[in-house]
Scaffold this active site. Structure first.
Site, PDB file in Angstrom:
ATOM      1  N   GLY A  56       0.795  -1.235   0.000  1.00 17.06           N
ATOM      2  CA  GLY A  56       0.000   0.000   0.000  1.00 17.06           C
ATOM      3  C   GLY A  56       0.819   1.273   0.000  1.00 17.06           C
ATOM      4  O   GLY A  56       0.286   2.362  -0.234  1.00 17.06           O
ATOM      5  N   SER A  57       2.135   1.170   0.257  1.00 17.01           N
ATOM      6  CA  SER A  57       2.982   2.370   0.275  1.00 17.01           C
ATOM      7  C   SER A  57       3.731   2.565  -1.045  1.00 17.01           C
ATOM      8  O   SER A  57       4.499   3.510  -1.185  1.00 17.01           O
ATOM      9  CB  SER A  57       4.013   2.240   1.406  1.00 17.01           C
ATOM     10  OG  SER A  57       4.734   1.015   1.242  1.00 17.01           O
ATOM     11  N   GLY A  58       3.537   1.655  -2.004  1.00 11.42           N
ATOM     12  CA  GLY A  58       4.291   1.739  -3.261  1.00 11.42           C
ATOM     13  C   GLY A  58       3.589   2.591  -4.310  1.00 11.42           C
ATOM     14  O   GLY A  58       2.577   3.254  -4.033  1.00 11.42           O
TER      15      GLY A  58
ATOM     16  N   TYR B 148      12.014 -12.878 -11.183  1.00 14.85           N
ATOM     17  CA  TYR B 148      10.772 -12.115 -10.948  1.00 14.85           C
ATOM     18  C   TYR B 148       9.636 -12.707 -11.776  1.00 14.85           C
ATOM     19  O   TYR B 148       8.516 -12.912 -11.288  1.00 14.85           O
ATOM     20  CB  TYR B 148      11.050 -10.669 -11.332  1.00 14.85           C
ATOM     21  CG  TYR B 148       9.888  -9.702 -11.315  1.00 14.85           C
ATOM     22  CD1 TYR B 148       9.453  -9.134 -10.115  1.00 14.85           C
ATOM     23  CD2 TYR B 148       9.258  -9.308 -12.496  1.00 14.85           C
ATOM     24  CE1 TYR B 148       8.416  -8.212 -10.106  1.00 14.85           C
ATOM     25  CE2 TYR B 148       8.233  -8.391 -12.493  1.00 14.85           C
ATOM     26  CZ  TYR B 148       7.808  -7.837 -11.299  1.00 14.85           C
ATOM     27  OH  TYR B 148       6.785  -6.920 -11.290  1.00 14.85           O
TER      28      TYR B 148
ATOM     29  N   LYS C 284       6.105 -14.502 -10.473  1.00  9.17           N
ATOM     30  CA  LYS C 284       4.786 -13.922 -10.814  1.00  9.17           C
ATOM     31  C   LYS C 284       3.922 -14.943 -11.548  1.00  9.17           C
ATOM     32  O   LYS C 284       2.718 -15.038 -11.310  1.00  9.17           O
ATOM     33  CB  LYS C 284       4.975 -12.684 -11.686  1.00  9.17           C
ATOM     34  CG  LYS C 284       5.569 -11.500 -10.948  1.00  9.17           C
ATOM     35  CD  LYS C 284       4.499 -10.772 -10.178  1.00  9.17           C
ATOM     36  CE  LYS C 284       5.010  -9.558  -9.441  1.00  9.17           C
ATOM     37  NZ  LYS C 284       4.024  -8.993  -8.529  1.00  9.17           N
TER      38      LYS C 284
ATOM     39  N   PRO D 226      -0.704  -5.673 -15.346  1.00  8.14           N
ATOM     40  CA  PRO D 226      -0.484  -4.324 -15.894  1.00  8.14           C
ATOM     41  C   PRO D 226       0.754  -4.291 -16.785  1.00  8.14           C
ATOM     42  O   PRO D 226       1.688  -5.070 -16.587  1.00  8.14           O
ATOM     43  CB  PRO D 226      -0.245  -3.451 -14.661  1.00  8.14           C
ATOM     44  CG  PRO D 226      -0.337  -4.338 -13.470  1.00  8.14           C
ATOM     45  CD  PRO D 226      -0.274  -5.757 -13.943  1.00  8.14           C
TER      46      PRO D 226
HETATM   47  P1  NDP Z   1       6.782  -0.479  -5.365  1.00  3.52           P
HETATM   48  O1  NDP Z   1       8.184  -0.967  -5.390  1.00  3.52           O
HETATM   49  O2  NDP Z   1       6.517   0.957  -5.578  1.00  3.52           O
HETATM   50  O3  NDP Z   1       6.120  -0.905  -3.996  1.00  3.52           O
HETATM   51  C1  NDP Z   1       6.298  -2.183  -3.511  1.00  3.52           C
HETATM   52  C2  NDP Z   1       5.414  -2.357  -2.324  1.00  3.52           C
HETATM   53  O4  NDP Z   1       5.597  -3.680  -1.810  1.00  3.52           O
HETATM   54  C3  NDP Z   1       5.727  -1.386  -1.184  1.00  3.52           C
HETATM   55  O5  NDP Z   1       4.530  -1.025  -0.544  1.00  3.52           O
HETATM   56  C4  NDP Z   1       6.592  -2.239  -0.276  1.00  3.52           C
HETATM   57  O6  NDP Z   1       6.533  -1.831   1.088  1.00  3.52           O
HETATM   58  C5  NDP Z   1       5.913  -3.582  -0.432  1.00  3.52           C
HETATM   59  N1  NDP Z   1       6.816  -4.656  -0.063  1.00  3.52           N
HETATM   60  C6  NDP Z   1       8.044  -4.936  -0.589  1.00  3.52           C
HETATM   61  N2  NDP Z   1       8.593  -5.966   0.058  1.00  3.52           N
HETATM   62  C7  NDP Z   1       7.702  -6.366   1.003  1.00  3.52           C
HETATM   63  C8  NDP Z   1       7.697  -7.357   2.003  1.00  3.52           C
HETATM   64  N3  NDP Z   1       8.749  -8.192   2.148  1.00  3.52           N
HETATM   65  N4  NDP Z   1       6.626  -7.463   2.809  1.00  3.52           N
HETATM   66  C9  NDP Z   1       5.577  -6.619   2.667  1.00  3.52           C
HETATM   67  N5  NDP Z   1       5.510  -5.658   1.753  1.00  3.52           N
HETATM   68  C10 NDP Z   1       6.561  -5.527   0.925  1.00  3.52           C
HETATM   69  O7  NDP Z   1       5.986  -1.388  -6.390  1.00  3.52           O
HETATM   70  P2  NDP Z   1       4.840  -0.975  -7.419  1.00  3.52           P
HETATM   71  O8  NDP Z   1       3.787  -0.203  -6.710  1.00  3.52           O
HETATM   72  O9  NDP Z   1       5.508  -0.454  -8.625  1.00  3.52           O
HETATM   73  O10 NDP Z   1       4.282  -2.415  -7.813  1.00  3.52           O
HETATM   74  C11 NDP Z   1       3.030  -2.892  -7.324  1.00  3.52           C
HETATM   75  C12 NDP Z   1       2.749  -4.204  -8.018  1.00  3.52           C
HETATM   76  O11 NDP Z   1       2.695  -3.988  -9.420  1.00  3.52           O
HETATM   77  C13 NDP Z   1       3.832  -5.263  -7.792  1.00  3.52           C
HETATM   78  O12 NDP Z   1       3.224  -6.513  -7.564  1.00  3.52           O
HETATM   79  C14 NDP Z   1       4.618  -5.261  -9.091  1.00  3.52           C
HETATM   80  O13 NDP Z   1       5.198  -6.514  -9.335  1.00  3.52           O
HETATM   81  C15 NDP Z   1       3.529  -4.932 -10.084  1.00  3.52           C
HETATM   82  N6  NDP Z   1       3.981  -4.312 -11.333  1.00  3.52           N
HETATM   83  C16 NDP Z   1       4.713  -3.161 -11.314  1.00  3.52           C
HETATM   84  C17 NDP Z   1       5.075  -2.562 -12.511  1.00  3.52           C
HETATM   85  C18 NDP Z   1       5.810  -1.251 -12.549  1.00  3.52           C
HETATM   86  O14 NDP Z   1       6.091  -0.775 -13.666  1.00  3.52           O
HETATM   87  N7  NDP Z   1       6.121  -0.631 -11.427  1.00  3.52           N
HETATM   88  C19 NDP Z   1       4.712  -3.157 -13.800  1.00  3.52           C
HETATM   89  C20 NDP Z   1       3.877  -4.324 -13.694  1.00  3.52           C
HETATM   90  C21 NDP Z   1       3.550  -4.872 -12.494  1.00  3.52           C
HETATM   91  P3  NDP Z   1       7.645  -0.770   1.658  1.00  3.52           P
HETATM   92  O15 NDP Z   1       7.222   0.566   1.140  1.00  3.52           O
HETATM   93  O16 NDP Z   1       7.515  -0.882   3.122  1.00  3.52           O
HETATM   94  O17 NDP Z   1       8.963  -1.228   1.120  1.00  3.52           O
END
Ligand code: NDP
Length: 321
Positions: free
Chosen positions: A9-11, A143, A147, A170
């Site tokens: 939720g923070s990403g 990765y 997935k 996506p």
């Molecule tokens: P981000 O890297 O921005 O965020 C990742 C998130 O996962 C953060 O909230 C992070 O928390 C959390 N996280 C990482 N490791 C752990 C852990 N060990 N336990 C719990 N939480 C964890 O990713 P995105 O928002 O870019 O990606 C979201 C989804 O979309 C993912 O599943 C990714 O694979 C998928 N995706 C992304 C793409 C892209 O272009 N970005 C493209 C296609 C798919 P914290 O902030 O605390 O580290």
């Protein structure tokens, strides 16, 4: 009352979901419903690689629905050097989330895949039927296989226990709150950050690779709306591609030009053809999505890019740089 737990939720995507849920009018198509409680969690609340932490998280919030975004994510360079970590950590995270959701009788889980799951050698455009037709690209196979396994697990949970688990696929995502850290960022945030530094230091903007590869980018705020639609209206184990149309591909060169324009960069741009650049193109069809969702308007690419650049400039100090 529905409790929707958003892992990750923070990403980038998690923050976009927060933005949409908090800004769209309550009760509107993509707005919060009065009987919904949304919970956004990050790794600081539970390291989902750890089964006990996952269990405690689900015990605390008692979700009825889960949007599972948490993942170890990164651009092509960091993936190439860390395939084992990307494989193991993502397998652990996904297994813990899905199995805990099954054990606690969560009504629906949407997990987030990526177009990296598709085979390297495949006929284009990609569509939902082609995920398992051959090995993924070498650069990020860790990765990609982690997935892919989510799709396999979803089918197994449905087969054996009738679970309503599904997945979204996506294409490349960008937007506010992205990871702009140069060692691990995806191409858009990396180029925005590089352009910022080139502007500040009076140095050339160096773009990795030839600039020729093509990508289909989706704005995180649009993607968030599509997740909300999928949560409410899509109940099928088959994954669904969430993307702009395949004729919306952008070359890395066009992307660099758009960033240069949005940032008013006046310096020199160079292409470093010694750097790896991943797959040449991997266009994906959004036909299934568009057939099911009916009308949906994507934000024009240049507008979305401009909003992202403005966000980056406003938040440089606090952003992931
Ligand atoms: P981000 O890297 O921005 O965020 C990742 C998130 O996962 C953060 O909230 C992070 O928390 C959390 N996280 C990482 N490791 C752990 C852990 N060990 N336990 C719990 N939480 C964890 O990713 P995105 O928002 O870019 O990606 C979201 C989804 O979309 C993912 O599943 C990714 O694979 C998928 N995706 C992304 C793409 C892209 O272009 N970005 C493209 C296609 C798919 P914290 O902030 O605390 O580290």
């Amino acid at each position: 009352m529905s409790v929707i737990l958003v892992t990750g939720g923070s990403g980038l995507v998690g923050k976009a979901l927060q933005h949409v849920i908090n800004t769209e009018p309550v009760g509107s198509r993509f707005g919060r419903r009065p009987d919904e409680q949304w919970v956004f969690v990050s790794s600081s609340e539970a390291d989902l690689r750890n089964a006990e932490e996952a269990r405690l998280l689900f015990e605390k919030y008692k979700p009825t629905h889960v949007i599972h975004l948490a993942a170890i994510v990164g651009g092509v360079y960091i993936n190439m050097k860390n395939n084992l970590n990307f494989l193991r950590d993502n397998i652990l995270i996904n297994d813990n989330v899905l199995h805990t959701a099954y054990q606690t009788k969560v009504q629906k889980v949407i997990s987030c895949l990526s177009t990296c799951v598709f085979p390297d050698k495949v006929t284009y455009p990609l569509d939902e039927t082609k995920i398992h037709l051959g090995p993924p690209h070498d650069s990020n196979f860790g990765y990609s296989y982690a997935k892919r396994l989510v799709d396999v697990q979803n089918r197994a949970y449905k087969d054996q226990f009738g679970c309503n688990f599904t997945a979204a696929i996506p294409t490349s995502i960008f937007g506010p709150y992205d990871n702009f850290e140069l060692g691990s960022a995806h191409v858009i945030p990396a180029l925005i950050h590089k352009c910022y530094l080139a502007q500040k230091n009076g140095t050339p903007l160096v773009i990795g690779g030839s600039g020729k590869p093509l990508r289909q980018f989706i704005y995180s705020y649009d993607l968030a709306k599509l997740f909300i639609w999928q949560l409410r209206e899509y109940d099928d184990v088959e994954p669904i591609i969430l993307s702009v149309a395949e004729d919306q591909e952008v070359s890395i060169k066009q992307l660099a030009e758009a960033i240069v324009k949005a940032m008013h960069f006046k310096g020199v741009c160079l292409f470093d053809t010694n750097q790896a650049e991943g797959q040449f193109r991997k266009p994906a069809s959004n036909a299934k999505l568009m057939t099911l969702i009916g009308d949906f308007e994507f934000t024009p690419f240049e507008k979305a890019l401009d909003e992202t650049v403005q966000w980056f400039l406003r938040h440089y100090e606090g952003a992931r740089t």
